[in-house]
Design an enzyme around this catalytic site. Sequence first.
Site, PDB file in Angstrom:
ATOM      1  N   LYS A   1       0.863  -1.174   0.000  1.00 40.58           N
ATOM      2  CA  LYS A   1       0.000   0.000   0.000  1.00 40.58           C
ATOM      3  C   LYS A   1       0.904   1.229   0.000  1.00 40.58           C
ATOM      4  O   LYS A   1       1.932   1.245   0.698  1.00 40.58           O
ATOM      5  CB  LYS A   1      -0.891  -0.029   1.257  1.00 40.58           C
ATOM      6  CG  LYS A   1      -1.938   1.090   1.313  1.00 40.58           C
ATOM      7  CD  LYS A   1      -2.824   0.957   2.563  1.00 40.58           C
ATOM      8  CE  LYS A   1      -3.908   2.020   2.624  1.00 40.58           C
ATOM      9  NZ  LYS A   1      -4.769   1.884   3.814  1.00 40.58           N
TER      10      LYS A   1
ATOM     11  N   SER B   1      -9.721   2.029   2.946  1.00 40.80           N
ATOM     12  CA  SER B   1      -8.835   2.771   2.076  1.00 40.80           C
ATOM     13  C   SER B   1      -7.828   1.911   1.315  1.00 40.80           C
ATOM     14  O   SER B   1      -7.269   2.384   0.331  1.00 40.80           O
ATOM     15  CB  SER B   1      -8.051   3.789   2.915  1.00 40.80           C
ATOM     16  OG  SER B   1      -7.199   3.123   3.839  1.00 40.80           O
TER      17      SER B   1
ATOM     18  N   SER C   1     -10.048  -0.288   7.125  1.00 43.35           N
ATOM     19  CA  SER C   1      -9.421  -0.111   5.810  1.00 43.35           C
ATOM     20  C   SER C   1      -8.730  -1.334   5.223  1.00 43.35           C
ATOM     21  O   SER C   1      -8.323  -1.307   4.072  1.00 43.35           O
ATOM     22  CB  SER C   1      -8.413   1.040   5.851  1.00 43.35           C
ATOM     23  OG  SER C   1      -9.084   2.270   5.772  1.00 43.35           O
TER      24      SER C   1
END
Lengths: 483, 480, 95
Positions: free
Chosen positions: A76, A151, A175
């Site tokens: 990420k 997210s 997330s």
Amino acid sequence: MHNKSIMALGAGLRAGDFSSVELTRAFLDRIAQYDGELNCFITLDPERALTSAAAADRLIRSGKAGPLAGIPIAHKDIFCTDGVKTSCGSRMLDNFIAPYDATVVSRLSEAGTVMLGKTNMDEFAMGSSNETSYYGVVRNPWDSSLVPGGSSGGSAASVAARLCVAATGTDTGGSIRQPAALCGITGLKPTYGRVSRYGMIAFASSLDQGGALTRSAEDAAVMLQAMAGFDHRDSTSAQEPVPDYSENLNAPLTGLKIGLPKEYFNEGLDGEVARSVELAVDEYRRLGAEAMEISLPNSELSVATYYVVAPAECSSNLSRFDGVRFGYRCQEPKDLEDLYKRSRSEGFGAEVKRRILIGTYALSAGYYDAYYLKAQQIRHLISDDFRRAFDKVDVIMGPTSPTTAFAIGEKADDPVTMYLSDIYTIAANLAGLPGISIPVRPVAGKPVGLQIIGNYFQEAKLLNVAHRLQQESDWHRALPTGY
Amino acid sequence: MQWETVIGLEIHAQLATRSKIFSGAATAFGAAPNTQACAVDLGLPGVLPVLNREAVVMAVRFSAAIGADLERRSVFARKNYFYPDLPKGYQISQFELPIVGRGRVEILLDDGTARTIGVTRAHLEEDAGKSLHEDFHGLTGIDLNRAGTPLLEIVSEPDMRSAREAVAYARKIHQIVRYLGICDGNMQEGSFRADANVSVRPFGAELGTRAELKNINSFRFLERAINFEVERQIDLLESGGTVVQETRLYDPDRDETRSMRSKEEANDYRYFPDPDLLPVELDDEFVAAAIADMPELPDVRRVRFCEEYALGQTDAVQLTANRELADYYEATVRAGGDARLAANWVTGELAGALNREGMEIGQSPVSAMMLGGLLQRISDNTISGKIAKQVFDAMWGGGGSADEIIQSQGLKQITDSGALEEIVNAVVDENRSQVDAYRQADEKKQAKMLGFFVGRVMQASKGKANPKQVNELLRRKLAP
Amino acid sequence: MSLKRSDVENIAHLARLAVNTSELDSVAGDLSTILHLVEQMNAVDTTGVIPMAHPLHMAQRLRPDVVNETDEREHFQSIAPATEMGLYLVPRVVE
């Protein structure tokens, strides 16, 4: 090759059936083929990936390789990667080449993984749909008109579409778990402090926790094994010993006590999603577990509490983005105030600014007690609810998200509705508990996630419970059409 | 109207740790800009603070030194504001739960009276960087080497009633932190900084509005800044004005304070507990280890000096002003034997020489061992006090030990009575008329006139004659 | 709690964010909606409840006082917007 487990790929690599370079090329090819549509990656670095794949091949040949050696993964874009752009999904960091590696990145790299690239995400991890990214929305591989969740949307979608074997993510209010649920994969958020936060760009420091998005619980165990452990650079990292997460994956579930919080099966929950969760619970009963209703009376306040605590911490955490030492700086500032205000206003997107403003307000003179302090008190009550629950049960189960993936644009203009999509995941962050989302029966072709919450540092138990269901079912093996 | 001045001080003492409070970067003064600012000090995205044990130990020692309530559980908080020398946009400090609670120090005023000044609290925090305003085409340059240096902020009660009391208090804190070895006390380099909260009020009235004076880097300026500010406030109030609560900068060149362009117009720091740091919990073991080797503190040492060495208050105060000097004195006594004599020499000749050269005691070319060696030669009559000064100057100039100088320069006192008698006889012979005058004078006059002969003898002996013996001999020879 | 335009201006300034005059009303509206959600908290009496700042009940760990960082100025300043002679440059700071 792309639909195999880490263990199977590792066996193939060690047996010399294929090399890490070949494996890496195969995934880079898939990315080239599919990511134009999906937009999972912000940064790709094929050259670097192939170089580390070649290094992994040498390691494997030397016979000293661990289970992750040569496995292509994605990070990420919230994790700092030395010499590679680390944008956090924001224009603010569009020019930021991180000068150091996050602990998670260096640990996974020491384990021999190959980094394919950095995945798309909601800006500074603030969002539940990946729509707040400066780099555009990520599309859900199951239906490109739908959001992947957020997210960690890029990480979830890339694992779901098998553009990488596994990906890292972070979970501040859901997330990892929510996009895992919406993309039909496994997402593990460990206990707060289990995985070092060093080098993970902070959103809300007392809630943020790094974890893994994988095809299965078995893969998650291997990833967590490399990521977990004390880090002297993180004061909040736990000194608790790290167990062998793969050892007890197959332990029988006879006598397992499952708590079903009545508050998680309320009117906000989609009926079919509820049915999928119930079916999964039935499967657990067949495996010898015992399910009972429990109550987490304060859990309904978790969204309200979260939207004070997280913005308050973020308002302070994001003050360092001031256009002075790194990151975006506005053109020709006329004075210091102008430098600050324009750099920050032009560098941050709308949702980030909204949360900074809310947090600033919650901490400001005259409102601190009514908002921030009150939220910290309720946080205590929520945490106590779990403590009491875990006196009675081993794990807590419920839906990860109240609905399946929603359409891109559907909630983008309505922050509060968007916030409510994390209603079942937030409480675990407030309490610091580990949680995992695994795919269960889909609804109308769209993935549904079962959330399992465990007691502190009970990741091995969560993985065991998740793995046993994945032994009995095929939901986690399903691939979206076309991939 | 009779006005009463009320002063409280906030002292920032930089703690003498090797590394920063939350990072492993060095704290040395004077490095090239930003070469001692690591990722944590720069507030790069993703970095985290880890607390330096030594900074905590030093705070515990300070707490013990001022008899304060040590807080076994303290919490770091973020003080949020934007400023270019503050990399994270917040300063990590302590707010609601500081590590050092209420304590007190005793100050001695010039007239010998003692006063107790309350310390409200002391807390740990990180220092900011520095802004440099010169030479960047109208831009400001930021050096973050100092960012993250540990500070102990020591907040006093508004207990002081004059600039002199404020200075006495500041000096006392300065003395304590230097005794403890937790701060080098260098005010020029900014290691020890004092901000003064000053207000005036009619005697017996409620507290007046205060101004905070900043940028004070010496005790002299502290006194001047407060005196200027007190007069300014009184003038203002007497002419019907009101004092505004504000921060004022002291300008030593103009000897005045002036209003800072309101840096904190919306003074709202939004303190909250730093989620990156956990509560600091101190157990008995930690505290015991921290204070195990506490040095003798200045007040205790002063009293001991008076008793053990039979010193007067003035000498004892001077000799315990700092730990190095007190250590030097005691080492001199051990080497030289005579405590009184040592006190005279350390506060006299040595202090004078150091002062002349602008040196600290630690830089003295004459060590305590060397000075003790000299004092021994005075005590055993090898040399006179006068010659001793000559030997001291030679030692100061690098001439070796007292014995070496006495030897090489032939300064040993003439105590051989035969040799002395020869010199005395010669002087008596050469000054017949004065001898006659002496013999006719009365006793009182004789005592005065004796000096003349002593002087001549000393001259003739190049100062080496033992004055006591000379006196005796002369009296005998001059007797009618 | 509904925010006024002046509240938004005040917190925007504290946060060093520029909010255009034309956006003030809509931002105030957005923030007020969120505050309305947040105020569900008022339903619970929290008298005497200890605020919880951290999920884990741990004490701060202390690191030894050791210098283990080296000079990386060049590396760190290669990503800075404006530097000169080793200093970060900003518009003139008035004191």
